[in-house]
Design a protein around this motif. Structure first.
Motif, PDB file in Angstrom:
ATOM      1  N   UNK A  16       0.923  -1.315   0.031  1.00 41.08           N
ATOM      2  CA  UNK A  16      -0.052  -0.038   0.135  1.00 41.08           C
ATOM      3  C   UNK A  16       0.937   1.395  -0.073  1.00 41.08           C
ATOM      4  N   UNK A  17       0.551   2.313   0.784  1.00 38.62           N
ATOM      5  CA  UNK A  17       1.283   3.545   0.754  1.00 38.62           C
ATOM      6  C   UNK A  17       1.413   4.243   2.170  1.00 38.62           C
ATOM      7  N   UNK A  18       2.407   5.061   2.447  1.00 38.30           N
ATOM      8  CA  UNK A  18       2.202   5.881   3.586  1.00 38.30           C
ATOM      9  C   UNK A  18       1.012   6.447   3.814  1.00 38.30           C
ATOM     10  N   UNK A  19       0.387   6.425   4.937  1.00 35.73           N
ATOM     11  CA  UNK A  19      -0.848   7.121   5.354  1.00 35.73           C
ATOM     12  C   UNK A  19      -0.920   7.893   6.570  1.00 35.73           C
ATOM     13  N   UNK A  20       0.224   8.526   6.865  1.00 36.00           N
ATOM     14  CA  UNK A  20       0.649   9.688   7.767  1.00 36.00           C
ATOM     15  C   UNK A  20       1.761  10.465   7.162  1.00 36.00           C
ATOM     16  N   UNK A  21       1.618  11.842   7.569  1.00 44.17           N
ATOM     17  CA  UNK A  21       2.691  12.823   7.123  1.00 44.17           C
ATOM     18  C   UNK A  21       2.561  13.768   8.234  1.00 44.17           C
ATOM     19  N   UNK A  22       3.756  14.235   8.452  1.00 45.16           N
ATOM     20  CA  UNK A  22       3.810  15.256   9.611  1.00 45.16           C
ATOM     21  C   UNK A  22       4.372  16.744   8.874  1.00 45.16           C
ATOM     22  N   UNK A  23       3.380  17.606   9.284  1.00 45.34           N
ATOM     23  CA  UNK A  23       3.665  19.105   8.838  1.00 45.34           C
ATOM     24  C   UNK A  23       4.503  19.648  10.156  1.00 45.34           C
TER      25      UNK A  23
ATOM     26  N   UNK B 174      -5.815   7.253   0.254  1.00 43.14           N
ATOM     27  CA  UNK B 174      -4.716   6.491   0.374  1.00 43.14           C
ATOM     28  C   UNK B 174      -3.416   7.231   0.798  1.00 43.14           C
ATOM     29  N   UNK B 175      -2.622   7.681  -0.223  1.00 42.84           N
ATOM     30  CA  UNK B 175      -1.252   8.394   0.251  1.00 42.84           C
ATOM     31  C   UNK B 175      -1.414   9.618   0.825  1.00 42.84           C
ATOM     32  N   UNK B 176      -0.729  10.132   1.835  1.00 37.34           N
ATOM     33  CA  UNK B 176      -1.004  11.353   2.547  1.00 37.34           C
ATOM     34  C   UNK B 176       0.455  11.970   2.574  1.00 37.34           C
ATOM     35  N   UNK B 177       0.800  13.121   1.873  1.00 33.91           N
ATOM     36  CA  UNK B 177       2.024  13.675   2.066  1.00 33.91           C
ATOM     37  C   UNK B 177       1.798  15.160   2.155  1.00 33.91           C
ATOM     38  N   UNK B 178       2.780  16.010   2.783  1.00 38.52           N
ATOM     39  CA  UNK B 178       2.695  17.336   2.801  1.00 38.52           C
ATOM     40  C   UNK B 178       3.964  18.058   2.213  1.00 38.52           C
ATOM     41  N   UNK B 179       3.836  19.060   1.311  1.00 41.37           N
ATOM     42  CA  UNK B 179       4.595  19.955   0.734  1.00 41.37           C
ATOM     43  C   UNK B 179       4.436  21.216   1.028  1.00 41.37           C
ATOM     44  N   UNK B 180       5.131  21.840   1.764  1.00 41.37           N
ATOM     45  CA  UNK B 180       4.978  23.312   2.080  1.00 41.37           C
ATOM     46  C   UNK B 180       3.477  23.544   2.949  1.00 41.37           C
ATOM     47  N   UNK B 181       2.648  24.390   2.089  1.00 45.11           N
ATOM     48  CA  UNK B 181       1.211  24.296   2.545  1.00 45.11           C
ATOM     49  C   UNK B 181       0.287  23.566   2.037  1.00 45.11           C
ATOM     50  N   UNK B 182       0.673  22.467   1.148  1.00 42.42           N
ATOM     51  CA  UNK B 182      -0.318  21.623   0.441  1.00 42.42           C
ATOM     52  C   UNK B 182      -0.299  20.307   1.068  1.00 42.42           C
TER      53      UNK B 182
END
Length: 172
Positions: free
Chosen positions: A78-85, A121-129
């Motif tokens: 599957x894919x990563x389901x958490x992201x830390x901002x 599914x996937x969760x990611x954080x890039x800057x404010x997105x």
């Protein structure tokens, strides 16, 4: 290896031992998501639909909360389901992504993926997105022509031969 942590030298030593224990941790054979590190905190996804934050340097529990539908296993399929901002932790839970305050035990916002029949599914954080993907629910996984319970409920190594989850769309 790649955190650029200036507090760690070339002679690492054990800093803490003890809680949080293993009772609410996805065991390693189920291919769990590893803890995330951000701003001195570890964010750990639990076996019982929980997420917890601990001080990365001394192991002190900062908070723990239930996030229904968040337990996922078989990250190899599957894919990563958490992201830390910087100030928030994002956790996929069924068709939503929960935005949790990284300092306190509270929900700041819940984002919907736009398709209630699919999981976030996937969760990611890039800057404010906040980046996400839409994927078929793990309960819809099939292997060798037989219906499986999905990766959230993995109980048998036979599920290692099931097909990987594929995202159907990507959004920000």
């Amino acid at each position: 290896l790649c955190s650029n942590d200036s507090l760690v030298g070339d002679q690492p030593q054990l800093q803490w031992f003890g809680p949080p224990g293993a009772e609410d941790v996805v065991e390693r054979h189920a291919v769990a998501m590893p803890p995330l590190f951000k701003n001195g905190k570890l964010f750990i996804a639990g076996l019982l639909n929980t997420v917890q934050s601990v001080d990365a340097y001394n192991g002190t529990s900062l908070w723990k909360m239930t996030v229904p539908g968040s337990t996922r296993k078989m990250l190899s399929h599957s894919t990563g389901f958490m992201a830390a901002g910087d100030d928030a932790l994002f956790v996929a839970a069924d068709s939503e992504c929960w935005m949790l305050d990284s300092d306190e035990q509270c929900v700041l916002h819940k984002f919907a993926n736009g398709n209630s029949r699919s999981d976030w599914g996937y969760v990611g954080v890039v800057g404010d997105l906040l980046i996400g993907s839409d994927q078929k629910a793990p309960a819809d996984q099939y292997s060798s022509g037989q219906r499986r319970e999905g990766y959230r409920f993995l109980t048998s190594a036979k599920d290692l031969y099931s097909r990987p989850t594929v995202s159907e769309s990507l959004f920000a």
